[in-house]
Design a protein around this motif. Sequence first.
Motif, PDB file in Angstrom:
ATOM      1  N   HIS A  57       0.833  -1.208   0.000  1.00  0.00           N
ATOM      2  CA  HIS A  57       0.000   0.000   0.000  1.00  0.00           C
ATOM      3  C   HIS A  57       0.869   1.260   0.000  1.00  0.00           C
ATOM      4  CE1 HIS A  57      -3.228   2.764   0.832  1.00  0.00           C
ATOM      5  NE2 HIS A  57      -2.623   3.157   1.943  1.00  0.00           N
ATOM      6  N   LEU A  58       1.880   1.297   0.860  1.00  0.00           N
ATOM      7  CA  LEU A  58       2.748   2.475   0.925  1.00  0.00           C
ATOM      8  C   LEU A  58       3.421   2.732  -0.412  1.00  0.00           C
ATOM      9  CD1 LEU A  58       4.477   2.095   4.422  1.00  0.00           C
ATOM     10  CD2 LEU A  58       2.480   3.484   3.814  1.00  0.00           C
ATOM     11  N   ASP A  59       3.909   1.686  -1.040  1.00  0.00           N
ATOM     12  CA  ASP A  59       4.564   1.856  -2.338  1.00  0.00           C
ATOM     13  C   ASP A  59       3.594   2.374  -3.397  1.00  0.00           C
ATOM     14  OD1 ASP A  59       6.983   1.019  -1.298  1.00  0.00           O
ATOM     15  OD2 ASP A  59       6.848  -1.007  -2.134  1.00  0.00           O
ATOM     16  N   ARG A  60       2.392   1.821  -3.415  1.00  0.00           N
ATOM     17  CA  ARG A  60       1.389   2.261  -4.387  1.00  0.00           C
ATOM     18  C   ARG A  60       0.996   3.712  -4.156  1.00  0.00           C
ATOM     19  NH1 ARG A  60      -3.840   2.812  -4.319  1.00  0.00           N
ATOM     20  NH2 ARG A  60      -4.090   1.824  -2.282  1.00  0.00           N
ATOM     21  N   ARG A  61       0.683   4.044  -2.898  1.00  0.00           N
ATOM     22  CA  ARG A  61       0.255   5.408  -2.568  1.00  0.00           C
ATOM     23  C   ARG A  61       1.385   6.418  -2.754  1.00  0.00           C
ATOM     24  NH1 ARG A  61      -3.922   8.088  -2.336  1.00  0.00           N
ATOM     25  NH2 ARG A  61      -3.660   8.941  -0.276  1.00  0.00           N
ATOM     26  N   ALA A  62       2.585   6.050  -2.345  1.00  0.00           N
ATOM     27  CA  ALA A  62       3.719   6.970  -2.502  1.00  0.00           C
ATOM     28  C   ALA A  62       3.944   7.274  -3.977  1.00  0.00           C
ATOM     29  CB  ALA A  62       4.971   6.382  -1.863  1.00  0.00           C
ATOM     30  N   ALA A  63       3.870   6.261  -4.812  1.00  0.00           N
ATOM     31  CA  ALA A  63       4.057   6.482  -6.252  1.00  0.00           C
ATOM     32  C   ALA A  63       2.963   7.397  -6.806  1.00  0.00           C
ATOM     33  CB  ALA A  63       4.060   5.148  -6.991  1.00  0.00           C
ATOM     34  N   GLN A  64       1.745   7.268  -6.295  1.00  0.00           N
ATOM     35  CA  GLN A  64       0.640   8.129  -6.739  1.00  0.00           C
ATOM     36  C   GLN A  64       0.822   9.568  -6.263  1.00  0.00           C
ATOM     37  OE1 GLN A  64      -2.736   6.242  -4.947  1.00  0.00           O
ATOM     38  NE2 GLN A  64      -3.146   4.910  -6.708  1.00  0.00           N
ATOM     39  N   LEU A  65       1.366   9.737  -5.064  1.00  0.00           N
ATOM     40  CA  LEU A  65       1.421  11.056  -4.436  1.00  0.00           C
ATOM     41  C   LEU A  65       2.736  11.796  -4.610  1.00  0.00           C
ATOM     42  CD1 LEU A  65      -0.334  10.156  -1.058  1.00  0.00           C
ATOM     43  CD2 LEU A  65      -1.293  11.495  -2.937  1.00  0.00           C
ATOM     44  N   LEU A  66       3.713  11.192  -5.253  1.00  0.00           N
ATOM     45  CA  LEU A  66       5.037  11.815  -5.318  1.00  0.00           C
ATOM     46  C   LEU A  66       5.021  13.244  -5.835  1.00  0.00           C
ATOM     47  CD1 LEU A  66       7.552   9.091  -6.453  1.00  0.00           C
ATOM     48  CD2 LEU A  66       7.553  10.396  -4.343  1.00  0.00           C
ATOM     49  N   THR A  67       4.247  13.489  -6.830  1.00  0.00           N
ATOM     50  CA  THR A  67       4.223  14.836  -7.408  1.00  0.00           C
ATOM     51  C   THR A  67       3.092  15.682  -6.837  1.00  0.00           C
ATOM     52  OG1 THR A  67       2.899  14.035  -9.271  1.00  0.00           O
ATOM     53  CG2 THR A  67       5.291  14.061  -9.560  1.00  0.00           C
ATOM     54  N   ASP A  68       2.400  15.153  -5.857  1.00  0.00           N
ATOM     55  CA  ASP A  68       1.277  15.848  -5.227  1.00  0.00           C
ATOM     56  C   ASP A  68       1.772  16.636  -4.013  1.00  0.00           C
ATOM     57  OD1 ASP A  68      -1.091  15.903  -3.191  1.00  0.00           O
ATOM     58  OD2 ASP A  68      -2.026  15.407  -5.117  1.00  0.00           O
ATOM     59  N   ASP A  69       1.158  17.775  -3.762  1.00  0.00           N
ATOM     60  CA  ASP A  69       1.524  18.578  -2.592  1.00  0.00           C
ATOM     61  C   ASP A  69       1.213  17.859  -1.280  1.00  0.00           C
ATOM     62  OD1 ASP A  69       2.430  20.641  -4.188  1.00  0.00           O
ATOM     63  OD2 ASP A  69       0.527  21.731  -4.126  1.00  0.00           O
ATOM     64  N   GLY A  70       0.323  16.886  -1.308  1.00  0.00           N
ATOM     65  CA  GLY A  70      -0.060  16.171  -0.109  1.00  0.00           C
ATOM     66  C   GLY A  70       0.879  15.050   0.288  1.00  0.00           C
ATOM     67  N   PHE A  71       1.925  14.811  -0.495  1.00  0.00           N
ATOM     68  CA  PHE A  71       2.828  13.701  -0.202  1.00  0.00           C
ATOM     69  C   PHE A  71       3.435  13.801   1.192  1.00  0.00           C
ATOM     70  CE2 PHE A  71       7.034  11.852   0.094  1.00  0.00           C
ATOM     71  CZ  PHE A  71       6.776  10.537  -0.251  1.00  0.00           C
ATOM     72  N   THR A  72       3.940  14.965   1.547  1.00  0.00           N
ATOM     73  CA  THR A  72       4.635  15.124   2.825  1.00  0.00           C
ATOM     74  C   THR A  72       3.711  14.861   4.002  1.00  0.00           C
ATOM     75  OG1 THR A  72       6.166  16.681   1.822  1.00  0.00           O
ATOM     76  CG2 THR A  72       6.021  16.697   4.222  1.00  0.00           C
ATOM     77  N   SER A  73       2.513  15.414   3.985  1.00  0.00           N
ATOM     78  CA  SER A  73       1.597  15.192   5.103  1.00  0.00           C
ATOM     79  C   SER A  73       1.140  13.734   5.148  1.00  0.00           C
ATOM     80  CB  SER A  73       0.407  16.143   5.041  1.00  0.00           C
ATOM     81  OG  SER A  73      -0.326  15.937   3.859  1.00  0.00           O
ATOM     82  N   TRP A  74       0.926  13.113   3.979  1.00  0.00           N
ATOM     83  CA  TRP A  74       0.555  11.710   3.946  1.00  0.00           C
ATOM     84  C   TRP A  74       1.686  10.848   4.527  1.00  0.00           C
ATOM     85  CZ3 TRP A  74       3.161   7.857   1.288  1.00  0.00           C
ATOM     86  CH2 TRP A  74       2.582   6.587   1.354  1.00  0.00           C
ATOM     87  N   ALA A  75       2.920  11.091   4.092  1.00  0.00           N
ATOM     88  CA  ALA A  75       4.063  10.311   4.583  1.00  0.00           C
ATOM     89  C   ALA A  75       4.229  10.474   6.088  1.00  0.00           C
ATOM     90  CB  ALA A  75       5.338  10.715   3.848  1.00  0.00           C
ATOM     91  N   HIS A  76       4.015  11.676   6.575  1.00  0.00           N
ATOM     92  CA  HIS A  76       4.111  11.923   8.017  1.00  0.00           C
ATOM     93  C   HIS A  76       3.039  11.131   8.770  1.00  0.00           C
ATOM     94  CE1 HIS A  76       5.043  14.008  11.719  1.00  0.00           C
ATOM     95  NE2 HIS A  76       3.761  14.306  11.853  1.00  0.00           N
ATOM     96  N   ALA A  77       1.811  11.154   8.274  1.00  0.00           N
ATOM     97  CA  ALA A  77       0.717  10.421   8.924  1.00  0.00           C
ATOM     98  C   ALA A  77       0.983   8.922   8.915  1.00  0.00           C
ATOM     99  CB  ALA A  77      -0.614  10.726   8.224  1.00  0.00           C
ATOM    100  N   MET A  78       1.484   8.400   7.805  1.00  0.00           N
ATOM    101  CA  MET A  78       1.779   6.964   7.722  1.00  0.00           C
ATOM    102  C   MET A  78       2.954   6.594   8.633  1.00  0.00           C
ATOM    103  SD  MET A  78      -0.475   5.501   5.821  1.00  0.00           S
ATOM    104  CE  MET A  78      -1.615   6.659   6.569  1.00  0.00           C
TER     105      MET A  78
END
Length: 146
Positions: A57-78
Amino acid sequence: MNGTNSANDRSTEDEHQRFARYLDELAVVRDEDEAELVTRILRDPDTTMAQSAIVRHLDRRAAQLLTDDGFTSWAHAMAEVSAERVFLPHRLHEWRAAVNHHGRAVELGGSHHGIRLVPAQGRRDPALTRRPHPARRVRKNPARPC
């Protein structure tokens, strides 16, 4: 199973069924419910299987969010919900390092010694590729070459 998700149904599922169900649930989870679902999955008695589902899941979501502004907050929450595990925060750190280093999307490449992040163009970038150091050959008798 009868289509419901009762506690009794979950207790009769084997780890393969639970793994598949977890992946299905993670694929459709709403952003606001994601941390709670990850936490619940990580409580599964089969810790290896649960962590494997979360890594996917982390790999899939990270790949989806890499260019998104929400990546940092998502990574922090995970990272917060997976802090008790050793590998999951490390995996998130690898994704953050890839974003911070290049500021561009990357994809995963496999390695028998762990995961390496490879630039999306398919070319290896030494700054992103984690390679094991070759073992040095130790000579038993310094007078004789190996």
